[in-house]
Motif scaffolding. Structure first.
Motif, mmCIF file in Angstrom:
data_model
loop_
_atom_site.group_PDB
_atom_site.id
_atom_site.type_symbol
_atom_site.label_atom_id
_atom_site.label_comp_id
_atom_site.label_asym_id
_atom_site.label_seq_id
_atom_site.Cartn_x
_atom_site.Cartn_y
_atom_site.Cartn_z
ATOM 1 N N ARG A 419 52.397 61.912 44.941
ATOM 2 C CA ARG A 419 52.157 60.756 45.814
ATOM 3 C C ARG A 419 50.945 59.968 45.334
ATOM 4 N N GLN A 420 49.891 60.681 44.966
ATOM 5 C CA GLN A 420 48.691 60.004 44.487
ATOM 6 C C GLN A 420 48.953 59.293 43.159
ATOM 7 N N TYR A 421 49.787 59.897 42.314
ATOM 8 C CA TYR A 421 50.157 59.266 41.045
ATOM 9 C C TYR A 421 50.867 57.932 41.305
ATOM 10 N N ALA A 422 51.813 57.949 42.250
ATOM 11 C CA ALA A 422 52.544 56.725 42.579
ATOM 12 C C ALA A 422 51.626 55.692 43.229
ATOM 13 N N LEU A 423 50.747 56.158 44.115
ATOM 14 C CA LEU A 423 49.804 55.238 44.765
ATOM 15 C C LEU A 423 48.865 54.596 43.750
ATOM 16 N N SER A 424 48.410 55.378 42.797
ATOM 17 C CA SER A 424 47.495 54.858 41.778
ATOM 18 C C SER A 424 48.168 53.749 40.978
ATOM 19 N N HIS A 425 49.417 53.954 40.638
ATOM 20 C CA HIS A 425 50.157 52.929 39.891
ATOM 21 C C HIS A 425 50.318 51.666 40.739
ATOM 22 N N MET A 426 50.686 51.843 42.007
ATOM 23 C CA MET A 426 50.849 50.694 42.892
ATOM 24 C C MET A 426 49.544 49.904 43.030
ATOM 25 N N ARG A 427 48.450 50.615 43.266
ATOM 26 C CA ARG A 427 47.168 49.938 43.470
ATOM 27 C C ARG A 427 46.698 49.231 42.213
ATOM 28 N N HIS A 428 47.016 49.808 41.052
ATOM 29 C CA HIS A 428 46.662 49.156 39.793
ATOM 30 C C HIS A 428 47.457 47.867 39.614
ATOM 31 N N LYS A 429 48.759 47.945 39.849
ATOM 32 C CA LYS A 429 49.619 46.782 39.647
ATOM 33 C C LYS A 429 49.385 45.688 40.683
ATOM 34 N N LEU A 430 49.027 46.080 41.898
ATOM 35 C CA LEU A 430 48.893 45.108 42.996
ATOM 36 C C LEU A 430 47.436 44.900 43.403
ATOM 37 N N ALA A 431 46.526 45.132 42.462
ATOM 38 C CA ALA A 431 45.093 45.037 42.784
ATOM 39 C C ALA A 431 44.719 43.686 43.369
ATOM 40 N N SER A 432 45.398 42.643 42.951
ATOM 41 C CA SER A 432 45.074 41.295 43.440
ATOM 42 C C SER A 432 45.783 40.951 44.739
ATOM 43 N N ARG A 433 46.627 41.859 45.230
ATOM 44 C CA ARG A 433 47.423 41.567 46.433
ATOM 45 C C ARG A 433 47.366 42.725 47.422
ATOM 46 N N PRO A 434 46.228 42.894 48.103
ATOM 47 C CA PRO A 434 46.143 43.980 49.099
ATOM 48 C C PRO A 434 47.188 43.855 50.197
ATOM 49 N N ASP A 435 47.654 42.632 50.463
ATOM 50 C CA ASP A 435 48.698 42.453 51.483
ATOM 51 C C ASP A 435 49.992 43.148 51.068
ATOM 52 N N LEU A 436 50.300 43.108 49.769
ATOM 53 C CA LEU A 436 51.504 43.780 49.285
ATOM 54 C C LEU A 436 51.343 45.292 49.302
ATOM 55 N N ILE A 437 50.140 45.771 49.001
ATOM 56 C CA ILE A 437 49.900 47.218 49.052
ATOM 57 C C ILE A 437 50.169 47.733 50.458
ATOM 58 N N GLU A 438 49.704 47.007 51.440
ATOM 59 C CA GLU A 438 49.914 47.423 52.832
ATOM 60 C C GLU A 438 51.399 47.395 53.188
ATOM 61 N N LYS A 439 52.099 46.358 52.743
ATOM 62 C CA LYS A 439 53.517 46.232 53.063
ATOM 63 C C LYS A 439 54.370 47.308 52.389
ATOM 64 N N LEU A 440 53.987 47.690 51.174
ATOM 65 C CA LEU A 440 54.852 48.513 50.343
ATOM 66 C C LEU A 440 54.564 50.007 50.387
ATOM 67 N N THR A 441 53.415 50.413 50.941
ATOM 68 C CA THR A 441 53.066 51.841 50.929
ATOM 69 C C THR A 441 53.921 52.622 51.930
ATOM 70 N N PRO A 442 54.756 53.559 51.462
ATOM 71 C CA PRO A 442 55.612 54.330 52.369
ATOM 72 C C PRO A 442 54.793 55.291 53.233
ATOM 73 N N ASP A 443 55.358 55.660 54.371
ATOM 74 C CA ASP A 443 54.700 56.614 55.271
ATOM 75 C C ASP A 443 55.435 57.948 55.294
ATOM 76 N N PHE A 444 56.226 58.208 54.241
ATOM 77 C CA PHE A 444 56.985 59.460 54.167
ATOM 78 C C PHE A 444 56.692 60.125 52.823
ATOM 79 N N PRO A 445 56.926 61.427 52.706
ATOM 80 C CA PRO A 445 56.626 62.130 51.447
ATOM 81 C C PRO A 445 57.445 61.596 50.276
#
Length: 649
Positions: A419-445
């Motif tokens: 999960r942390q590996y996937a989150l790290s990739h997402m945050r790297h790719k969407l660093a300029s768009r915190p709104d997208l990080i919030e929209k796209l982060t799943p709440d399930f394993p």
């Protein structure tokens, strides 16, 4: 029998003859420079049985996920390439016998940097293309199928073509019914932009037909179509296939012990009945799709299409495009069309975990293709390596740790790491768009439902002309889409990447078995169950591919399940015929025992996590798709039927 043995198998029967010595050519030297180093090491040891090289390299080879930045010393690399070049080009330098199994196992362990235990060896030898079960019709001691015995196969996709090949090798007369005009199944029909496969190319294929011609490390749709066409050509399979024909119903006649199969020509509507002794239902879960049930969908005046029925002639250049859905197909479509559309809105109902895999879009270099074509044993050892890291090594990700909270965001430390590996990739790719990080982060394993490979999805979403809207859709209008918050969009094209009708395996097919058995009734209220995901009591001589709880949902690919199930079907039919019986079906006791075992194991799996909601489950939340054990367990258990679990008549 030792677990290091494989009964009725042919060693090295699938590899083409490659002449040694080879010419010392620029192509060979380029291949040795660019080919996978661990695979080259295996080729060298295979040709020489030189175990000293294994000792040299084993301290330097690690699984890719444990030490990804480790560099093997250059002097070791140079030494290997020099020695292999000598062995390949010098007369008499290579041995002409295969390594003994103990050495093969040691080679496998060194190649992947972790133990390859005895229980895996028979499956790995088959799946790597080193071994293939001997053709049954060539066995003198076997009881052959009686004259007139016929098997009907539904579907000419990956599994149906495989069934045709193996039925031919076993001496079974058969016919394949295919609704499309060509082979390939879902890979023939799916033509949407960016269509491809999550499973690696050099594994997502038949173990006995390892192609060196893949253009990408993960196959594109065109690659898959070409692969299946070439297999159909090589094995002359079209002579068994009735194209543009749909199966409407299957009805078992107890008096004759035959299935009456009603089929229909999809062009003329003409119907006829085929009588068959056995049925293999090989159409898969990705066969039935429909447009989403959105108010006003029939009113849209622009171009509206489903990803699974996509017309390659659609012009997207400079158009305003809607993509409904955010799963695997959507991710591929969005990443592919983003550069040609004027404006794009992606409508998201559910979130998905996205995994970074750089090889998803990577092309196979010509030098590597050359190695696969020409260097002896390279393609088999390369497939072994790809298979190993795409298979049961991923199983611990989907097993619950009882020390973790039942409703937490992860089910184990390993799962949390992914999960942390996937989150790290997402945050790297969407660093300029915190709104997208919030929209796209799943709440399930992660892995509790299908993960999606990032082939440019995040890069597309941050483009200035792309919008991600997670508001519910209210209606489709003649010229666009209206959201429940009142927002309206104008579109020229709407692409519905909304998946398939999973969980309704018999919705469009009437299947009536022995007595009053009707599969629509037996599986009413989505209570789909089978024995080993392949057979069902009350349905004699009826076999299916990827039935209930037979999905390879933790790893691997459909191909390994298909090979196991086709093998199992023929073993069952052979057992029936050898005993002079006309029908075979699982007993009710065996069926119930197997499903209790599935349910008991499923309690420990990620798919019963309270936040796990996907097409893996039915509407009541029971996981009906995944096989909750390892692939090696399925493969080993399907070598032959447990005779006491079956009724013969």
């Amino acid at each position: 029998m030792s677990t290091m043995q494989h009964h009725s198998a042919e060693r090295g029967s699938t590899a083409p003859v490659r002449q040694l010595p080879m010419q010392d050519s620029p192509e060979l030297k380029a291949a040795l420079e660019q080919a996978n180093l661990q695979t080259l090491l295996m080729v060298y040891v295979h040709l020489t049985h030189d175990e000293s090289m294994l000792e040299t390299f084993k301290v330097h080879i690690h699984p890719p996920y444990t030490n990804p930045d480790y560099q093997i010393p250059q002097d070791c690399i140079d030494d290997l390439r020099e020695k292999l070049l000598y062995v390949l080009t010098t007369p008499g330098a290579a041995r002409n016998d295969d390594p003994p199994l103990a050495l093969m196992q040691k080679m496998m362990t060194v190649s992947v940097g972790e133990p390859v235990e005895n229980e895996f060896i028979p499956m790995v030898l088959e799946q790597s293309g080193f071994q293939r079960t001997a053709a049954r019709k060539e066995k003198a001691e076997r009881t052959p199928p009686p004259p007139g015995f016929k098997v009907l196969v539904i579907g000419a996709g990956l599994t149906g073509l495989l069934a045709s090949i193996e039925l031919e090798r076993a001496g079974y007369d058969h016919v394949v019914i295919e609704k499309n005009e060509e082979v390939g199944g879902t890979w023939w029909k799916n033509r949407y932009p960016g269509v491809g496969v999550d499973t690696p190319s050099h594994f997502y294929s038949y173990s006995f037909e390892i192609s060196p011609e893949w253009n990408h490390y993960h196959p594109h749709g065109a690659d898959m179509r070409e692969y299946f066409r070439s297999v159909a050509d090589k094995y002359d399979l079209r002579r068994h296939i009735r194209f543009e024909t749909r199966v409407l119903s299957l009805e078992f006649d107890e008096a004759t012990a035959l299935w009456n199969v009603t089929v229909e020509n999809v062009k003329t509507g003409e119907r006829d009945v085929i009588r068959a002794n056995a049925i293999f239902n090989a159409f898969g879960p990705a066969d039935r799709w429909s447009l989403p049930n959105i108010p006003g969908i029939d009113s849209f005046r622009g171009v509206l299409t489903h990803s699974a029925g996509y017309d390659e002639g659609i012009d997207l250049k400079g158009k305003k495009v809607a993509v409904i859905g955010t799963g695997a197909s959507s991710a591929q479509i969005v990443a592919t069309i983003v550069s040609e559309v004027e404006e794009m809105v992606v409508f998201m109902r559910t979130k998905h975990w996205m995994i970074n895999n750089p090889e998803v879009t990577k092309e196979v270099p010509e030098a590597v293709k050359w190695a696969l074509r020409h260097i002896p044993h390279y393609k088999e050892w390369f497939r072994f390596r790809v298979f190993w890291f795409a298979a049961d090594g991923l199983y611990p990700n989907v097993v619950k740790d009882p020390d973790y909270p039942e409703d937490g965001i992860a089910v184990s430390a390993l799962n949390e790491g992914m999960r942390q590996y996937a989150l790290s990739h997402m945050r790297h790719k969407l660093a300029s768009r915190p709104d997208l990080i919030e929209k796209l982060t799943p709440d399930f394993p992660i892995f509790s439902k299908r993960i999606v490979m990032d082939a440019g999805w995040y890069d597309a979403l941050v483009q200035s002309h792309v919008t991600l809207d997670d508001t519910p859709i209210a209606a489709i209008l003649p010229d666009g889409i209206r959201m429940k918050n009142g927002t309206e969009y104008k579109f020229d094209v709407i692409i519905c990447a909304t998946g398939f009708k999973h969980g309704k395996l018999v919705k469009d097919l009437v299947i009536k078995g022995r007595g009053d058995h009707d599969l629509a009734v037996d599986w009413a209220d989505e209570e789909e169950r089978a024995y080993m995901g392949t057979t069902i009591p009350g349905y004699p001589n009826y076999f299916m591919s990827v039935g209930p709880n037979a999905g390879p949902n933790h790893a691997g690919g459909l191909n390994i399940v298909s090979e196991a199930q086709v093998h199992y079907m023929i073993e069952c039919l052979d057992h029936m015929i050898a005993n002079g019986a006309s029908t075979i079906e699982p007993t009710q006791d065996a069926f119930a025992r197997h499903n209790r075992r599935i349910d008991d194991r499923m309690k420990h799996m990620i798919w019963t996590h309270p936040k796990s909601k996907s097409y893996y489950q039915n509407s009541k939340g029971r996981p009906v798709g995944p096989w909750p054990f390892r692939l090696v367990d399925m493969w080993n258990e399907m070598r032959e039927p447990v005779q006491s679990d079956y009724r013969l008549d």
